[in-house]
Enzyme design. Structure first.
Site, PDB file in Angstrom:
ATOM      1  N   LYS A  44     -74.738  -4.100  30.873  1.00 45.66           N
ATOM      2  CA  LYS A  44     -75.360  -2.774  30.834  1.00 45.66           C
ATOM      3  C   LYS A  44     -75.461  -2.255  32.255  1.00 45.66           C
ATOM      4  CE  LYS A  44     -78.003   0.837  30.080  1.00 45.66           C
ATOM      5  NZ  LYS A  44     -77.443   2.063  29.436  1.00 45.66           N
ATOM      6  N   CYS A 128     -73.973   8.074  36.977  1.00 48.91           N
ATOM      7  CA  CYS A 128     -75.289   7.650  37.437  1.00 48.91           C
ATOM      8  C   CYS A 128     -76.062   8.881  37.896  1.00 48.91           C
ATOM      9  CB  CYS A 128     -75.165   6.666  38.588  1.00 48.91           C
ATOM     10  SG  CYS A 128     -74.209   7.294  39.980  1.00 48.91           S
ATOM     11  N   SER A 193     -69.625   8.694  27.513  1.00 48.56           N
ATOM     12  CA  SER A 193     -69.926   9.581  26.382  1.00 48.56           C
ATOM     13  C   SER A 193     -69.750  11.047  26.785  1.00 48.56           C
ATOM     14  CB  SER A 193     -71.371   9.347  25.911  1.00 48.56           C
ATOM     15  OG  SER A 193     -72.255   9.352  27.016  1.00 48.56           O
TER      16      SER A 193
HETATM   17  C1  LIG Z   1     -76.879   8.891  31.368  1.00 55.07           C
HETATM   18  C2  LIG Z   1     -77.476   8.012  32.472  1.00 55.07           C
HETATM   19  C3  LIG Z   1     -78.859   7.545  32.039  1.00 55.07           C
HETATM   20  C4  LIG Z   1     -77.618   8.847  33.720  1.00 55.07           C
HETATM   21  C5  LIG Z   1     -76.522   6.840  32.779  1.00 55.07           C
HETATM   22  C6  LIG Z   1     -76.514   5.682  31.764  1.00 55.07           C
HETATM   23  C7  LIG Z   1     -75.823   6.042  30.470  1.00 55.07           C
HETATM   24  C8  LIG Z   1     -76.516   6.130  29.262  1.00 55.07           C
HETATM   25  C9  LIG Z   1     -77.983   5.895  29.172  1.00 55.07           C
HETATM   26  O1  LIG Z   1     -78.467   4.810  29.592  1.00 55.07           O
HETATM   27  O2  LIG Z   1     -78.636   6.830  28.638  1.00 55.07           O
HETATM   28  N1  LIG Z   1     -75.881   6.482  28.111  1.00 55.07           N
HETATM   29  C10 LIG Z   1     -74.522   6.748  28.099  1.00 55.07           C
HETATM   30  O3  LIG Z   1     -73.925   7.083  27.033  1.00 55.07           O
HETATM   31  N2  LIG Z   1     -73.815   6.647  29.267  1.00 55.07           N
HETATM   32  C11 LIG Z   1     -74.411   6.320  30.455  1.00 55.07           C
HETATM   33  O4  LIG Z   1     -73.699   6.260  31.488  1.00 55.07           O
END
Ligand SMILES: CC(C)(C)CCc1c(C(=O)O)[nH]c(=O)[nH]c1=O
Length: 309
Positions: A44, A128, A193
């Protein structure tokens, strides 16, 4: 048919692995991936310190995929470095995904990963968070260039980036031009995503996840054509780099399409979240059947050979 392949000169039993964020936050989940028939695993995305992440519900599975606004819940970078220190690299490669809350945090984590001298692969998440009021580095090309200049210099070893999806040829061109400047940027994972979708439940007349007024990243069937486009766009523009495909994979046919588009490895997110690590057996079975039907004996028989009309 044979699914064995190589990634940065490392042999893998097959090209399949999880997408960062899915089935990989806790050691027990990562162990299940290592025990599964996945060819590799990624952790993760981690931050400097442990994070609870956003209030739930923050993930929802849908008929055509998923929406999430997890908020980077993770155990902090040391937890994943410790996991990487204990991993058996003879068994399968391990990737460490990094998504620090600032460039400085990213540099601290990357330095710690370099000091640990582990055979793990660094996947830098360019979605990020960055400075308030500015877009994610993946959508701010000056910030992206600065992040990569500093990380590439600090890390000095081969690493890769996880890119958000792009939808404009000028963005493909500009992003590729930046990535091609860094010789030790060895791989590109497309896509993260599709950001800030909004799923509505008609019966309750409500959003389906709590954070961000229901806005969240889309995965699953919704994103396959965009994922394939980004894989192929960077495959064409970055001939010296290895592409990892991610997005919309739930069948062996989808894996085949990502490989045809130019991917070397293929990550599975939403479908893994819903089906569990046994999905890797199903995907390999379906991919082998499809290859046999087409008369292919190895992945290199068709990888990157997408035809145009
Ligand atoms: C969206 C962020 C929280 C800035 C990064 C982590 C992340 C998340 C998340 O931890 O919400 N979800 C995703 O689909 N892609 C990501 O890269």
């Amino acid at each position: 048919p044979e699914l064995a392949t190589t990634f940065l000169e490392q042999p893998l039993d097959n090209p399949l692995m999880n997408a960062a964020g899915v089935w990989c936050t806790l050691a027990a989940q990562l162990d299940a991936l290592v025990e599964s028939s996945a060819g590799a695993a990624v952790t993760k995305s981690c931050t400097l310190s442990r994070r609870d992440g956003n209030p739930e519900p923050r993930y929802r599975a849908l008929p055509l995929g998923s929406i999430n606004s997890m908020g980077l819940p993770n155990e902090g970078h040391v937890y994943y470095l410790d996991y990487a220190a204990c991993h058996d690299y003879e068994r399968k490669p391990l990737f460490v995904s990094v998504s620090g809350l600032s460039l400085d945090d990213n540099l601290t984590i990357v330095a710690a990963l370099r000091e640990a001298v582990l055979p793990a692969f660094l996947e830098l998440n360019l979605s990020c968070p960055n400075v308030e009021g500015k877009p994610q580095p993946g959508y701010d090309f000056e910030a992206m260039d600065q992040f990569l200049a500093e990380v590439a210099t600090a890390y000095r070893r081969p690493f890769g980036v996880k890119l958000p999806p792009y939808f404009d040829f000028v963005h493909f061109d500009n992003a590729a031009e930046i990535l091609n400047r860094y010789d030790n940027l060895a791989f590109i994972t497309c896509i993260n995503s599709i950001g800030n979708g909004l799923v509505i439940d008609t019966e309750s007349e409500s959003t389906v996840i709590r954070p961000k007024d229901g806005f969240g990243g889309l995965g699953g069937d919704y994103v396959l054509p965009t994922a394939l486009a980004n894989v192929n766009a960077f495959h064409r523009r970055c001939p010296g780099k290895t592409i990892i495909g991610c997005g919309g994979v739930s069948t062996g046919e989808h894996v085949f399409q990502h490989l045809l588009a130019g991917a070397t490895l293929v990550q599975v997110g939403t479908a893994l979240h819903e089906e569990g690590p046994s999905i890797f057996d199903r995907l390999q079975k379906e991919l082998r059947e499809l290859m046999a039907k087409k008369g292919y004996t190895r992945i290199e028989d068709f990888r990157g050979r997408l035809k145009t009309l």
